[in-house]
Design a protein around this motif. Structure first.
Motif, PDB file in Angstrom:
ATOM      1  N   PRO A 297       0.796  -1.171  -0.089  1.00 19.59           N
ATOM      2  CA  PRO A 297       0.059   0.067   0.024  1.00 19.59           C
ATOM      3  C   PRO A 297       0.969   1.307  -0.100  1.00 19.59           C
ATOM      4  O   PRO A 297       2.052   1.237   0.373  1.00 19.59           O
ATOM      5  CB  PRO A 297      -0.779  -0.142   1.294  1.00 19.59           C
ATOM      6  CG  PRO A 297       0.148  -1.229   2.189  1.00 19.59           C
ATOM      7  CD  PRO A 297       0.697  -1.853   1.147  1.00 19.59           C
TER       8      PRO A 297
ATOM      9  N   ILE B 215      -8.750   1.233  -2.462  1.00 24.43           N
ATOM     10  CA  ILE B 215      -8.951   1.066  -1.057  1.00 24.43           C
ATOM     11  C   ILE B 215      -8.365   2.142  -0.191  1.00 24.43           C
ATOM     12  O   ILE B 215      -7.231   2.131  -0.131  1.00 24.43           O
ATOM     13  CB  ILE B 215      -8.791  -0.172  -0.637  1.00 24.43           C
ATOM     14  CG1 ILE B 215      -9.623  -1.202  -1.610  1.00 24.43           C
ATOM     15  CG2 ILE B 215      -9.292  -0.450   1.029  1.00 24.43           C
ATOM     16  CD1 ILE B 215      -9.093  -2.673  -1.404  1.00 24.43           C
ATOM     17  N   ILE B 216      -9.132   3.023   0.208  1.00 23.97           N
ATOM     18  CA  ILE B 216      -8.412   4.230   1.058  1.00 23.97           C
ATOM     19  C   ILE B 216      -8.679   3.964   2.611  1.00 23.97           C
ATOM     20  O   ILE B 216      -9.953   3.881   2.908  1.00 23.97           O
ATOM     21  CB  ILE B 216      -9.233   5.507   0.775  1.00 23.97           C
ATOM     22  CG1 ILE B 216      -9.165   5.806  -0.765  1.00 23.97           C
ATOM     23  CG2 ILE B 216      -8.455   6.813   1.550  1.00 23.97           C
ATOM     24  CD1 ILE B 216      -9.801   7.151  -1.284  1.00 23.97           C
ATOM     25  N   LYS B 217      -7.777   3.848   3.172  1.00 23.40           N
ATOM     26  CA  LYS B 217      -7.744   3.426   4.689  1.00 23.40           C
ATOM     27  C   LYS B 217      -7.248   4.562   5.326  1.00 23.40           C
ATOM     28  O   LYS B 217      -6.883   5.950   4.633  1.00 23.40           O
ATOM     29  CB  LYS B 217      -6.850   2.294   5.195  1.00 23.40           C
ATOM     30  CG  LYS B 217      -7.448   0.961   4.419  1.00 23.40           C
ATOM     31  CD  LYS B 217      -6.555  -0.075   4.788  1.00 23.40           C
ATOM     32  CE  LYS B 217      -7.315  -1.384   4.073  1.00 23.40           C
ATOM     33  NZ  LYS B 217      -6.433  -2.628   4.385  1.00 23.40           N
ATOM     34  N   ARG B 218      -6.957   4.510   6.728  1.00 20.89           N
ATOM     35  CA  ARG B 218      -6.796   5.831   7.551  1.00 20.89           C
ATOM     36  C   ARG B 218      -5.256   6.187   7.113  1.00 20.89           C
ATOM     37  O   ARG B 218      -4.948   7.355   6.928  1.00 20.89           O
ATOM     38  CB  ARG B 218      -6.896   5.633   8.967  1.00 20.89           C
ATOM     39  CG  ARG B 218      -6.518   6.968   9.649  1.00 20.89           C
ATOM     40  CD  ARG B 218      -6.314   6.689  11.115  1.00 20.89           C
ATOM     41  NE  ARG B 218      -6.140   5.443  11.371  1.00 20.89           N
ATOM     42  CZ  ARG B 218      -6.042   5.049  12.728  1.00 20.89           C
ATOM     43  NH1 ARG B 218      -6.475   5.430  13.673  1.00 20.89           N
ATOM     44  NH2 ARG B 218      -5.510   3.675  12.912  1.00 20.89           N
ATOM     45  N   ASP B 219      -4.399   5.412   6.974  1.00 22.08           N
ATOM     46  CA  ASP B 219      -2.879   5.708   6.877  1.00 22.08           C
ATOM     47  C   ASP B 219      -2.395   5.151   5.568  1.00 22.08           C
ATOM     48  O   ASP B 219      -1.410   5.292   5.091  1.00 22.08           O
ATOM     49  CB  ASP B 219      -2.177   5.243   8.007  1.00 22.08           C
ATOM     50  CG  ASP B 219      -2.413   5.925   9.295  1.00 22.08           C
ATOM     51  OD1 ASP B 219      -2.763   7.143   9.031  1.00 22.08           O
ATOM     52  OD2 ASP B 219      -2.475   5.124  10.185  1.00 22.08           O
ATOM     53  N   VAL B 220      -3.288   4.366   4.557  1.00 18.43           N
ATOM     54  CA  VAL B 220      -2.716   3.761   3.527  1.00 18.43           C
ATOM     55  C   VAL B 220      -3.773   3.951   2.406  1.00 18.43           C
ATOM     56  O   VAL B 220      -4.925   3.955   2.717  1.00 18.43           O
ATOM     57  CB  VAL B 220      -2.250   2.416   3.666  1.00 18.43           C
ATOM     58  CG1 VAL B 220      -0.784   2.254   4.671  1.00 18.43           C
ATOM     59  CG2 VAL B 220      -3.292   1.327   3.994  1.00 18.43           C
ATOM     60  N   VAL B 221      -3.290   3.752   1.180  1.00 24.64           N
ATOM     61  CA  VAL B 221      -4.302   3.678  -0.017  1.00 24.64           C
ATOM     62  C   VAL B 221      -3.704   2.274  -0.768  1.00 24.64           C
ATOM     63  O   VAL B 221      -2.351   2.162  -0.860  1.00 24.64           O
ATOM     64  CB  VAL B 221      -4.276   4.776  -0.779  1.00 24.64           C
ATOM     65  CG1 VAL B 221      -4.995   4.621  -2.067  1.00 24.64           C
ATOM     66  CG2 VAL B 221      -4.556   5.986  -0.337  1.00 24.64           C
ATOM     67  N   GLU B 222      -4.773   1.597  -1.148  1.00 22.81           N
ATOM     68  CA  GLU B 222      -4.333   0.279  -1.883  1.00 22.81           C
ATOM     69  C   GLU B 222      -4.797   0.346  -3.290  1.00 22.81           C
ATOM     70  O   GLU B 222      -5.986   0.983  -3.265  1.00 22.81           O
ATOM     71  CB  GLU B 222      -4.803  -0.869  -1.269  1.00 22.81           C
ATOM     72  CG  GLU B 222      -4.158  -1.335   0.081  1.00 22.81           C
ATOM     73  CD  GLU B 222      -4.745  -2.787   0.838  1.00 22.81           C
ATOM     74  OE1 GLU B 222      -5.620  -3.430   0.221  1.00 22.81           O
ATOM     75  OE2 GLU B 222      -4.741  -2.516   1.903  1.00 22.81           O
TER      76      GLU B 222
END
Length: 135
Positions: free
Chosen positions: A22, A125-132
């Motif tokens: 990510p 896929i956007i998460k709090r600290d990473v993007v996949e």
């Protein structure tokens, strides 16, 4: 012999690191998600991830460094509904978090934005600290 092979493999990993995984999100005072992108396999630039941008935007300085030439222009409607005409160009490749796209259409503007022309064919896929980015 096995030890020599192991040392060689370890050296290859050190010299040829994987770019997969990510993308780490960096946030500044404006709280916009910024991630590092690699252009043309060697130029790195922090980009603002903009899920609403139809085209990835690079700055004039980036265009000069990447030696891209405008191939046309288009009018874009910004988030504030203002319309802006920007030159269009193509970069050889953009890679972020293991996802690589070649021959990417970009606009040349004022702010480096990573838009749909890069990730439009990926699941994002956007998460709090990473993007996949997944195909």
């Amino acid at each position: 012999m096995e030890l020599a092979l192991l040392v060689l493999l370890m050296a290859m990993v050190i010299h040829f690191p994987r770019k997969s995984g990510p993308a780490i999100i960096k946030r500044e005072s404006d709280d916009l998600p910024r991630i590092k992108a690699t252009f043309n396999d060697d130029y790195q630039q922090e980009m603002i991830l903009d899920t609403g941008a139809s085209v990835t935007t690079i700055t004039q300085n980036m265009a000069k460094t990447l030696k891209v030439k405008p191939v046309g222009e288009a009018v874009f409607t910004l988030a504030d509904n203002k319309q802006v005409k920007m030159p269009l160009a193509e970069v050889e490749s953009i890679e972020v978090g293991g996802a690589k796209v070649e021959n990417v259409l970009v606009a040349i503007g004022n702010v480096p934005l990573l838009g749909q022309s890069f990730f439009g064919n990926h699941e994002v896929i956007i998460k709090r600290d990473v993007v996949e980015f997944r195909e």
